[in-house]
Design a protein around this motif. Structure first.
Motif, PDB file in Angstrom:
ATOM      1  N   LEU A 191       0.835  -1.203   0.000  1.00  0.00           N
ATOM      2  CA  LEU A 191       0.000   0.000   0.000  1.00  0.00           C
ATOM      3  C   LEU A 191       0.871   1.255   0.000  1.00  0.00           C
ATOM      4  CD1 LEU A 191      -2.996  -0.710   2.438  1.00  0.00           C
ATOM      5  CD2 LEU A 191      -3.039  -0.512  -0.051  1.00  0.00           C
ATOM      6  N   ALA A 192       1.937   1.208   0.784  1.00  0.00           N
ATOM      7  CA  ALA A 192       2.831   2.363   0.825  1.00  0.00           C
ATOM      8  C   ALA A 192       3.494   2.593  -0.532  1.00  0.00           C
ATOM      9  CB  ALA A 192       3.888   2.149   1.909  1.00  0.00           C
ATOM     10  N   GLU A 193       3.946   1.518  -1.172  1.00  0.00           N
ATOM     11  CA  GLU A 193       4.575   1.624  -2.493  1.00  0.00           C
ATOM     12  C   GLU A 193       3.623   2.219  -3.525  1.00  0.00           C
ATOM     13  OE1 GLU A 193       6.260  -2.049  -3.883  1.00  0.00           O
ATOM     14  OE2 GLU A 193       7.147  -2.484  -1.924  1.00  0.00           O
ATOM     15  N   SER A 194       2.341   1.941  -3.350  1.00  0.00           N
ATOM     16  CA  SER A 194       1.342   2.425  -4.316  1.00  0.00           C
ATOM     17  C   SER A 194       0.808   3.809  -3.957  1.00  0.00           C
ATOM     18  CB  SER A 194       0.187   1.433  -4.422  1.00  0.00           C
ATOM     19  OG  SER A 194      -0.463   1.280  -3.174  1.00  0.00           O
ATOM     20  N   GLY A 195       1.401   4.416  -2.888  1.00  0.00           N
ATOM     21  CA  GLY A 195       1.011   5.771  -2.527  1.00  0.00           C
ATOM     22  C   GLY A 195      -0.166   5.869  -1.586  1.00  0.00           C
TER      23      GLY A 195
END
Length: 531
Positions: free
Chosen positions: A355-359
């Motif tokens: 989720l963090a990688e996808s913003g």
């Protein structure tokens, strides 16, 4: 290959069957508490309603009864059997190398219940009727022509290579029916509805009271003497309420009940001295992601949500542990299932990282709908909500009647739900042409693909595999596997679990192995008192 798979007749069943206990869906042959004996009466409480006695039009729960009255060309055997098929009306068959010509050799000495002999012309007549007006007529879409080349040979010419052995073994749209009855029903569509039947099976229909009872009687001229019924009469009380069926069983008013509350099977088995059996079924649960808009148009977000799901907990709570985590959308035991297809396992840290990688490190809010008439979904959906909350995703949950949410989902994908929970099964034992095609193949207009996912590579693999299934099943399996691997990686849906069939077998009955290919049929002929 014709990839159009329109299954309108099944839509109501997607909601209705979901409300039925898994015990009702076992398809397992019934048992007896010992009140019957060889040549006696077996009493049963069965949940299945009769929507029609017409074996061609049938596409619902009356399959429980019709599988005892009629026979197809072939029977598909359960997973793990030494042979894939058992000959029925066809004693042998072969296909051309290109899979475009199938030849079935019709068994001699078989009679319909009206005394008429079964021959190739009768088989052709049944198939022609099915392809024109069957509830499941679409299963015959590959068929170009079907002819009787002599009294005992039927030749099918196909438009494209297809698995006609699986089609000919279907529980819907493949029964062989007496010619006189077919002719009568062609001019009177209510011909069968008074309880007339015209099959070749081990039982005849002795009596029928709508909504109350079905009585089957052993057919004394049944061709397969080695598999003739052990009971002369099977007296079935139509009992749609599972609790009532449980009470009838424990009070010894009936020998067997097809539908029991899944929560109670262990205690009921102990009370009546029975064995709980669980086996593969063709039913599975999945949840579509709406891939048409952010954030679910991002595969990383979909993968993150897939890692958040507590799969084992869903099975334990939703179906009391009677299930197995899915390997994609093909249920265990049904072609082209493979346990080599990867699975997601709950990993909350990995989910948060994706989720963090996808913003979306600060979280998301999503809307989920499920069928209000499905008690299993009502039990397990809150677990998904709780798990998503642990990775910062707020899930708003709404229960709606299946048909209502289905209509909304088809009407306007841009404004539809974010996640749609679905309970599904293939119409016949080819989940490549059904589940993989119907659920995730690209389409111009939404029908069953309610993820709205479009992937040209996936489409090409599924289309190619479909053309190989009739000529090179191993190659088809390998190609479907590539498609399923891609599907899981891209995650247009959550692949939750395959539900098992659950039934209670009393200690004093011999019962055959459950056959996941006929989940709505209870086969009575093989039931015998235990020695």
């Amino acid at each position: 290959m014709d990839v159009t798979r329109i299954k309108r007749g099944r839509l109501a069943a997607l909601g209705i069957a979901a409300a039925v206990s898994l015990a009702a869906l076992s398809g397992c042959s019934p048992a007896s508490s010992g009140t019957g004996a060889d040549g006696g009466v077996l009493t049963v409480a069965a949940s299945a309603a009769v929507t029609t006695w017409d074996p061609v039009a049938s596409f619902s729960t009356e399959a429980l009864y019709l599988g005892n009255l009629y026979e197809p060309l072939l029977w598909k055997n359960p997973e793990g059997s030494a042979e894939a098929f058992t000959p029925a009306i066809a004693e042998k068959w072969e296909t051309s190398a290109d899979g475009l010509t199938w030849t079935f050799h019709i068994r001699k000495g078989v009679t319909f219940h009206d005394g008429e002999k079964v021959d190739a012309d009768a088989v052709v007549g049944s198939i022609e009727a099915a392809r024109k007006r069957a509830g499941a007529a679409f299963i015959w879409a590959p068929l170009d022509t079907v002819t009787a080349t002599d009294a005992s040979t039927v030749v099918m010419k196909l438009k494209y290579s297809a698995p006609m052995d699986l089609v000919a073994a279907s529980t819907y749209g493949a029964w062989i029916v007496a010619p006189k009855a077919l002719a009568a029903s062609a001019s009177d569509d209510k011909y069968f509805e008074k309880g007339i039947e015209a099959g070749t099976g081990p039982f005849t229909l002795k009596d029928y009271e709508p909504g109350k009872k079905v009585v089957l009687q052993a057919y004394n001229k049944y061709w397969n003497k080695s598999k003739a019924p052990h009971y002369k009469i099977v007296d079935i009380s139509i009992t749609p309420d599972a609790v009532t069926a449980q009470q009838m069983l424990t009070a010894k008013e009936v020998d067997f009940a097809t539908t029991l509350p899944l929560d109670n099977v262990d205690s009921v088995a102990k009370q009546v001295g029975g064995e709980v059996r669980a086996a593969n079924s063709p039913f599975d649960y999945l949840a579509y992601f709406n891939t048409t808009r952010a954030p679910l148009n991002d595969p990383k977000v979909r993968q993150a949500l897939s890692y958040a799901v507590p799969y084992k907990d869903l099975i334990d709570v939703g179906v009391q542990g009677y299930g197995t985590q899915s390997h994609g959308p093909v249920p265990k035991g049904i072609f082209p299932y493979s346990d080599q297809v990867p699975q997601y396992k709950q990993d909350l840290e990995k989910a948060k990282a994706l989720l963090a990688e996808s913003g979306h490190a600060s979280g998301l809010t999503l809307n989920l709908t499920y069928a209000s008439e499905n008690p299993a979904e009502a039990r397990f959906v809150p677990l998904i909500k709780d798990a998503f909350a642990k990775i910062g995703v707020t899930l708003n949950v709404t229960a709606e009647l299946f048909n209502q949410q289905w209509e909304k989902a088809k009407a306007d994908p841009a404004n539809a739900q974010d996640i749609f929970v679905v309970y599904y099964w293939p119409t016949y034992s080819d989940a490549g042409s059904d589940n993989l095609n119907s659920l995730f193949h690209s389409s111009d207009k939404p029908f069953f693909n309610l993820s709205y996912w479009k992937n040209a590579e996936y489409d090409a693999l599924v289309d190619k595999a479909g053309t190989l299934t009739g000529s090179d099943r191993a190659a088809a399996q390998a190609t479907y596997q590539k498609a399923m691997d891609l599907l899981v990686k891209q995650a247009p849906g959550l692949f939750l679990f395959d539900a098992q069939s659950v039934t209670i077998v009393p200690k004093d009955l011999k019962v055959q192995k459950f056959n996941e290919n006929y989940p709505f049929t209870t086969f009575f002929a093989p039931i015998a008192p235990a020695a």
